[in-house]
Write an enzyme that holds these catalytic residues in place. Structure first.
Site, short mmCIF file in Angstrom:
data_model
loop_
_atom_site.label_atom_id
_atom_site.label_comp_id
_atom_site.label_asym_id
_atom_site.label_seq_id
_atom_site.Cartn_x
_atom_site.Cartn_y
_atom_site.Cartn_z
N GLU A 22 27.51 20.47 45.50
CA GLU A 22 27.23 21.92 44.62
C GLU A 22 26.81 20.97 43.24
O GLU A 22 26.36 21.31 42.04
CB GLU A 22 28.36 22.50 44.33
CG GLU A 22 28.66 23.19 45.30
CD GLU A 22 29.80 24.16 45.02
OE1 GLU A 22 30.32 23.95 44.42
OE2 GLU A 22 30.21 24.59 46.27
N HIS A 23 27.26 19.79 43.14
CA HIS A 23 27.18 18.22 41.68
C HIS A 23 26.61 17.38 42.63
O HIS A 23 27.16 16.79 44.15
CB HIS A 23 27.37 18.48 40.76
CG HIS A 23 29.26 18.46 41.72
ND1 HIS A 23 29.32 17.12 41.07
CD2 HIS A 23 30.08 19.17 41.90
CE1 HIS A 23 31.48 17.30 42.10
NE2 HIS A 23 31.86 18.69 42.36
N ASP A 49 18.53 8.01 50.14
CA ASP A 49 19.64 6.85 50.08
C ASP A 49 20.55 7.47 48.98
O ASP A 49 21.46 6.42 49.44
CB ASP A 49 18.37 5.74 49.67
CG ASP A 49 17.27 5.37 50.43
OD1 ASP A 49 17.16 5.71 51.60
OD2 ASP A 49 16.14 4.91 50.43
N GLU A 61 26.43 7.72 48.33
CA GLU A 61 27.83 8.53 48.06
C GLU A 61 28.59 8.51 49.37
O GLU A 61 30.04 8.34 48.93
CB GLU A 61 27.32 10.26 47.50
CG GLU A 61 26.84 10.14 46.36
CD GLU A 61 26.97 11.56 46.22
OE1 GLU A 61 27.60 12.54 46.91
OE2 GLU A 61 26.17 12.17 45.16
N GLY A 99 18.66 2.63 44.64
CA GLY A 99 17.87 4.09 43.65
C GLY A 99 19.28 4.17 42.48
O GLY A 99 19.04 5.47 41.94
#
Ligand SMILES: Nc1ncnc2c1ncn2[C@@H]1O[C@H](COP(=O)(O)OP(=O)(O)OP(=O)(O)O)[C@@H](O)[C@H]1O
Ligand SMILES: CCCCCCCCCCCCC/C=C/[C@@H](O)[C@H](CO)NC(C)=O
Ligand SMILES: [Ca+2]
Length: 494
Positions: free
Chosen positions: A132-133, A159, A164, A454
Site C-alpha cells: 500500500e506504500h 529492482d 525492499e 535505484g
C-alpha cells in the site's frame, strides 16, 4: 506407456534435463480432446512440465495421459505426486509481495494472469500482500511476517521492490542473530529464505542479470522447480552508521545524477531513465574526491575476462568477507576528478545494456567491480557509455580503470565530517543546484548522489563492504544457450 516411463523416471534427476515436471492435474473432461473415448470414470490426467525456449526463456507445456485401467492410472498419479513431494528443494508455501505501482503498473495483472495459475498447478500455496506504500514489504518482513511458515519470499516488481525484500530479510536475520548492522566490520549472517523475483519494474536489472531475461513466466518456473543461486550483497556505511544494502549498482556521478533527476519524473514510467540519461549526459558534471579500495587478490578472475558468470559457476565462500584491520595494508587509493564512480556487484545487465556495466562480474564471488571514469571530453564519455550496449571492451579506454575489490571508501573533496550533509539539507548549495538544473553552465556541483540499486543515498562519503553469498535467489544463474533438439522436435504428446 513409453511416455509414462519417461516422465516417471526422468524428473528425479532433474537439474539439467530438458523436462522438469511442474505439477499434475486431473483435468475435467471438457478441457481436453480425448484421443479415444473416455468415460467419467476414466478422466485423462495432465502432467505439466518445463521446457526451455529461446533467449533463456522457459515455458510450461502439458502432456495428457489416458489410461483405460483405473488402478494403473491411480498408480501413475500417486507415484508422480510422491516423487514431486519428495523434492525438498521445491517451495510449498510462499509469501508474495506485489508492488502495484512498479514499472508500467502491471504488477497485479502479471501475477494474477501469468504466475498464480502456475503456482496453483504446482500445488504451491501463497499468502499475497499487495503493498500500500513504499517500504510496506520491507517493514512487514522486518517485524511482522511469520517467516517460519514459508519456504521463500517472492516479490512482483522491479529492482526497488527486490531491494525492499533484501532489506527486510537481511535486517531481520541480523536482529534475530544479535548482529549489529551499524558496524562496517561485522560479518553478517546469511538469510535462510530464498527470494523470487517476478519482473514488473522499469529496469529489472537483478532479474535480467540472474536469469538472462525479464520474463514473469520464466521466473515463476525457476521458483517452482526450486532453483537456488547465492548472491553477494554490499553494505553501505557512513561514519559507522548503516545506510543501505546494495546488490547491483552503486553509482556516484553519472548514475547518481540520472537517478536524482529521474525520480522527479516517475510519471514518465520506464522512459524517465532515457530522458534523464540524455539530460545528465549533456550536463557532463564531474566530481572530485578520493577512492580507496581493498583489491581482491585471492580470486581467479578479473573484470576484463572474456568469461561470464554462468549457471554452475563455483566460488570459494571461505575467502570472502574480511575485516578492515587485517587487510588495511593492501589498500590502494585513486584521487582525481570523476565523471562516474560505479561499483557493480553483478554484471548489471538489463534490456538497456544486455552485457551490463561490468560484463564479467560474478554474482556470488564476494567482490564488486569498481569502475572509475575520470573526467574526459563529452565525446569520449559517450564512447564509454555506448560500449555498455556493444561487444567492445568498455574498460579499454585511457580515462577508465577497473578494480575487483572487497571493500572501498569514497571521500569527496572538501568533505568535513557531516558538514556535507548539513549543507545539503539546509539548501546552502543553491549555486550547485542551479548548475545541476542548467545544462549550459560549465560549473560542476561539489557533490553528486549515490545511486544505490535505484535508491538515492543522502551521503556522498561512504564505506562499502561486500558480503559474500548473503542471500539466495530462486534462480540458477544464466544458462549457456544449449542446442535445443526439443525446439526443433517438440514432444509428440503435444
Ligand atoms: N504500494 C506502493 N506505493 C508506492 N510505492 C511503492 C509501493 N510499493 C512499493 N513501492 C516502492 O516503489 C519503488 C519502485 O518500485 P519498483 O522497483 O517495483 O519499480 P521501478 O522503480 O519502476 O523499477 P526498477 O527498480 O526496476 O527501475 C520501490 O522503491 C518501492 O519501495
Ligand atoms: C547517451 C547514451 C547512453 C547509453 C547508455 C545506456 C547504458 C544504460 C545502462 C543502464 C545500467 C543500469 C544498471 C542498473 C541499475 C539499477 O540498480 C537501477 C535500479 O533499477 N537502475 C537505474 C537505471 O539506475
Ligand atoms: Ca560479485
Amino acid at each position: 506407456l513409453k511416455h509414462s516411463l519417461f516422465l516417471l523416471s526422468q524428473p528425479f534427476k532433474l537439474c539439467n534435463c530438458f523436462k522438469v515436471i511442474i505439477g499434475l492435474m486431473v483435468k475435467s473432461l471438457s478441457f481436453v480432446k480425448p484421443l479415444y473415448p473416455v468415460t467419467p470414470s476414466r478422466p485423462p490426467s495432465t502432467v505439466s512440465y518445463v521446457e526451455r525456449a529461446r533467449q533463456h526463456r522457459w515455458q510450461c507445456s502439458d502432456v495428457t495421459f489416458h489410461c483405460s485401467e483405473g488402478a494403473l492410472r491411480q498408480q501413475w498419479i500417486q507415484t508422480i505426486r510422491e516423487q514431486l513431494t519428495a523434492l525438498t528443494s521445491r517451495p510449498k508455501h510462499l509469501l508474495v509481495y506485489i508492488n502495484p505501482h512498479g514499472g508500467k503498473q502491471q504488477g497485479e495483472c502479471i501475477y494474477e494472469q501469468k504466475v498464480a495459475p502456475l503456482f496453483a498447478c504446482a500445488s504451491i500455496s501463497t499468502d499475497v500482500i499487495v503493498t500500500e506504500h513504499a517500504n510496506h514489504a520491507r517493514d512487514h518482513l522486518k517485524t511482522e511476517a511469520e517467516l517460519k511458515k514459508y519456504d521463500g519470499v517472492v516479490c512482483v516488481g522491479g529492482d526497488g521492490m527486490f531491494s525492499e525484500i533484501v532489506h527486510g530479510l537481511v535486517s531481520r536475520t541480523q536482529r534475530e542473530n544479535g548482529v549489529d548492522q551499524n558496524s562496517p566490520e561485522e560479518k553478517l549472517v546469511p538469510c535462510s529464505l530464498r527470494i523470487g523475483i517476478i519482473p514488473a519494474g522499469s529496469t529489472d536489472c537483478i532479474c535480467y542479470a540472474t536469469v538472462g531475461i525479464n520474463d514473469p513466466v520464466t521466473s515463476a518456473l525457476h521458483v517452482i522447480v526450486g532453483d537456488s543461486q547465492p548472491m553477494d550483497v554490499c553494505s553501505v556505511h557512513h561514519n559507522n552508521t548503516f545506510l543501505r544494502y546494495s546488490s547491483s549498482l552503486l553509482g556516484y556521478g553519472f548514475y547518481g545524477d540520472v537517478l536524482a533527476d529521474s525520480e522527479r519524473k516517475r510519471w514518465m514510467g520506464p522512459a524517465r531513465y532515457n530522458f534523464s540519461g540524455f539530460k545528465t549526459f549533456l550536463t557532463h558534471h564531474h566530481y572530485e574526491g578520493a577512492v580507496s579500495f581493498l583489491p581482491a587478490t585471492d580470486i581467479l578472475g578479473t573484470p576484463r575476462d572474456k568469461t561470464r558468470c554462468r549457471a554452475g559457476y563455483v566460488t570459494l565462500p571461505n575467502l570472502c568477507f574480511c575485516s578492515i584491520p587485517e587487510y588495511e595494508m593492501g589498500w590502494g587509493v585513486v584521487r582525481g576528478k570523476f565523471l562516474a564512480i560505479n561499483a557493480a556487484s553483478m554484471s548489471c545487465a538489463c534490456p538497456r545494456s544486455p552485457k551490463g556495466l561490468s560484463p564479467a562480474a560474478h554474482l556470488a564471488d564476494g567482490t564488486t567491480d569498481l569502475i572509475l571514469v575520470r573526467k574526459c571530453s563529452r565525446f569520449n564519455f559517450l564512447r564509454h557509455l555506448l560500449r555498455h550496449t556493444s561487444k567492445d571492451d568498455q574498460f579499454d579506454m585511457t580515462f577508465v580503470e577497473v578494480h575487483r575489490v572487497r571493500r572501498f571508501r569514497f571521500t569527496p573533496r572538501h568533505w568535513q565530517n557531516d558538514s556535507e550533509l548539513d549543507l545539503r539539507e539546509n539548501g546552502k548549495q543553491l549555486f550547485s543546484q542551479i548548475c545541476r538544473d542548467h545544462p549550459a553552465c560549465s560549473c560542476s556541483p561539489a557533490y553528486s548522489s549515490w545511486n544505490c540499486d535505484g535508491e538515492i543515498l543522502p551521503h556522498a562519503a561512504i564505506e562499502v563492504g561486500v558480503h559474500c553469498q548473503l542471500i539466495k535467489l530462486f534462480t540458477r544463474g544464466i544458462e549457456e544457450q544449449p542446442l535445443f533438439e526439443d525446439l526443433a522436435n517438440p514432444p509428440c504428446a503435444l
